[in-house]
Design an enzyme around this catalytic site. Structure first.
Site, PDB file in Angstrom:
ATOM      1  N   CYS A  31      -6.494  24.994  72.966  1.00  0.00           N
ATOM      2  CA  CYS A  31      -5.332  24.125  73.181  1.00  0.00           C
ATOM      3  C   CYS A  31      -4.213  24.957  73.792  1.00  0.00           C
ATOM      4  O   CYS A  31      -3.751  25.912  73.181  1.00  0.00           O
ATOM      5  CB  CYS A  31      -4.880  23.490  71.868  1.00  0.00           C
ATOM      6  SG  CYS A  31      -3.408  22.449  72.057  1.00  0.00           S
TER       7      CYS A  31
ATOM      8  N   HIS B   3       4.688  14.315  69.925  1.00  0.00           N
ATOM      9  CA  HIS B   3       5.812  15.232  70.207  1.00  0.00           C
ATOM     10  C   HIS B   3       6.121  15.202  71.691  1.00  0.00           C
ATOM     11  O   HIS B   3       5.335  14.665  72.486  1.00  0.00           O
ATOM     12  CB  HIS B   3       5.490  16.648  69.731  1.00  0.00           C
ATOM     13  CG  HIS B   3       4.044  17.024  69.853  1.00  0.00           C
ATOM     14  ND1 HIS B   3       3.416  17.115  71.076  1.00  0.00           N
ATOM     15  CD2 HIS B   3       3.081  17.287  68.926  1.00  0.00           C
ATOM     16  CE1 HIS B   3       2.139  17.451  70.879  1.00  0.00           C
ATOM     17  NE2 HIS B   3       1.896  17.544  69.583  1.00  0.00           N
TER      18      HIS B   3
ATOM     19  N   HIS C 222      -1.883  11.390  68.724  1.00  0.00           N
ATOM     20  CA  HIS C 222      -3.179  12.045  68.932  1.00  0.00           C
ATOM     21  C   HIS C 222      -3.698  12.643  67.640  1.00  0.00           C
ATOM     22  O   HIS C 222      -2.934  13.029  66.750  1.00  0.00           O
ATOM     23  CB  HIS C 222      -3.095  13.123  70.022  1.00  0.00           C
ATOM     24  CG  HIS C 222      -2.086  14.205  69.760  1.00  0.00           C
ATOM     25  ND1 HIS C 222      -0.742  14.007  69.945  1.00  0.00           N
ATOM     26  CD2 HIS C 222      -2.217  15.491  69.335  1.00  0.00           C
ATOM     27  CE1 HIS C 222      -0.087  15.129  69.655  1.00  0.00           C
ATOM     28  NE2 HIS C 222      -0.963  16.052  69.263  1.00  0.00           N
TER      29      HIS C 222
ATOM     30  N   HIS D 154      -0.275  18.722  75.460  1.00  0.00           N
ATOM     31  CA  HIS D 154      -1.367  19.663  75.200  1.00  0.00           C
ATOM     32  C   HIS D 154      -2.397  19.563  76.321  1.00  0.00           C
ATOM     33  O   HIS D 154      -2.650  18.474  76.838  1.00  0.00           O
ATOM     34  CB  HIS D 154      -2.130  19.304  73.909  1.00  0.00           C
ATOM     35  CG  HIS D 154      -1.370  19.441  72.641  1.00  0.00           C
ATOM     36  ND1 HIS D 154      -0.672  20.556  72.288  1.00  0.00           N
ATOM     37  CD2 HIS D 154      -1.235  18.581  71.597  1.00  0.00           C
ATOM     38  CE1 HIS D 154      -0.139  20.387  71.089  1.00  0.00           C
ATOM     39  NE2 HIS D 154      -0.456  19.187  70.642  1.00  0.00           N
TER      40      HIS D 154
ATOM     41  N   GLU E  11      -0.255  12.922  65.038  1.00  0.00           N
ATOM     42  CA  GLU E  11       1.130  13.292  65.365  1.00  0.00           C
ATOM     43  C   GLU E  11       1.450  12.970  66.814  1.00  0.00           C
ATOM     44  O   GLU E  11       0.552  12.621  67.601  1.00  0.00           O
ATOM     45  CB  GLU E  11       1.327  14.799  65.134  1.00  0.00           C
ATOM     46  CG  GLU E  11       0.436  15.643  66.056  1.00  0.00           C
ATOM     47  CD  GLU E  11       0.569  17.148  65.855  1.00  0.00           C
ATOM     48  OE1 GLU E  11       0.912  17.589  64.742  1.00  0.00           O
ATOM     49  OE2 GLU E  11       0.330  17.876  66.849  1.00  0.00           O
TER      50      GLU E  11
HETATM   51 MN    MN Z   1      -0.154  18.048  68.737  1.00  0.00          MN
END
Ligand code: MN
Length: 170
Positions: A132, A80, A118, A84, A78
Site C-alpha cells: 500500500c 480519508h 474501503h 491509496h 474507513e
Molecule cells: Mn485507508
C-alpha cells in the site's frame, strides 16, 4: 574563486535502509523489517492484520507498507482525504471500494480514491497480503457512524461482505 553556492539539497532520509533487503522464504517478510501492529489507536475495529513499513522516504513524500490480513481477518472500514495505491502480493480476498465489492487476486491493482469507504478482507482459508503506497503526510482515517454503516449495509452485496466470514473464494 569558487562559484558554487550553498544549495539546499534534499535531506538524507533519517532512517537509512540497506540497498537491498532480501525477502524471506514466505514472501511476506523482509530482512530487518519489523512486523508491527496494524494500528496503534485503541478501539479501532480490525481483525488479524499486521503492518510492515518497507519504505518511509521524506524525499519521495510517500511510504510503502506491506499489510497482511490473516485468513478470516479484515482491515478497518474507513475513509480519508488521502488515497491509496494497492498491489496484491499474496493470497486472495475481497475489498470494498465505495459502494462495490471486488474479488482480489495476485497482482491485482486497487486504487482507493479520497473520501471513499474501503475495507480489505481475506478469505476464510488464505491470507491477503498487499503493498500500500500512501502519502507520508496524511489525514487521520474516519470511521463510519452507525447511520453511515447502515447506509452501506443497505446494499446486499456490502451487507454480505461486512457480515463475513466469507465463503471460500472461487
Ligand atoms: Mn485507508
Amino acid at each position: 574563486m569558487s562559484t558554487h553556492r550553498n544549495v539546499e539539497l534534499p535531506r538524507a532520509d533519517p532512517t537509512p535502509t540497506a540497498p537491498v533487503r532480501h525477502a524471506l522464504a514466505n514472501g511476506a517478510t523482509w530482512e530487518g523489517v519489523d512486523v508491527l501492529r496494524y494500528k496503534q489507536d485503541p478501539g479501532v475495529p480490525f481483525k488479524d492484520v499486521t503492518r510492515q513499513v518497507l519504505f518511509q522516504q521524506p524525499t519521495l513524500g510517500c511510504e510503502l507498507r506491506y499489510f497482511e490480513v490473516a485468513p478470516g481477518g479484515y482491515s478497518t472500514l474507513e475513509r480519508h482525504e488521502h488515497s491509496h495505491a494497492v498491489l496484491i502480493l499474496r493470497g486472495t480476498g475481497r475489498c470494498l471500494v465505495g459502494d462495490a465489492v471486488h474479488l482480489l487476486g495476485l497482482h491485482d491493482l486497487v486504487h482507493i480514491p479520497a473520501m471513499t469507504w474501503h475495507q480489505f478482507r481475506a478469505g476464510p482459508d488464505q491470507p491477503l497480503g498487499f503493498l500500500c503506497m500512501v502519502n507520508q503526510q496524511r489525514d487521520r482515517p474516519q470511521l463510519p457512524t452507525a447511520a453511515e454503516q447502515a447506509a452501506l449495509a443497505d446494499h446486499p452485496a456490502i451487507a454480505a461482505f461486512l457480515a463475513g466470514p466469507e465463503l471460500p473464494l472461487p
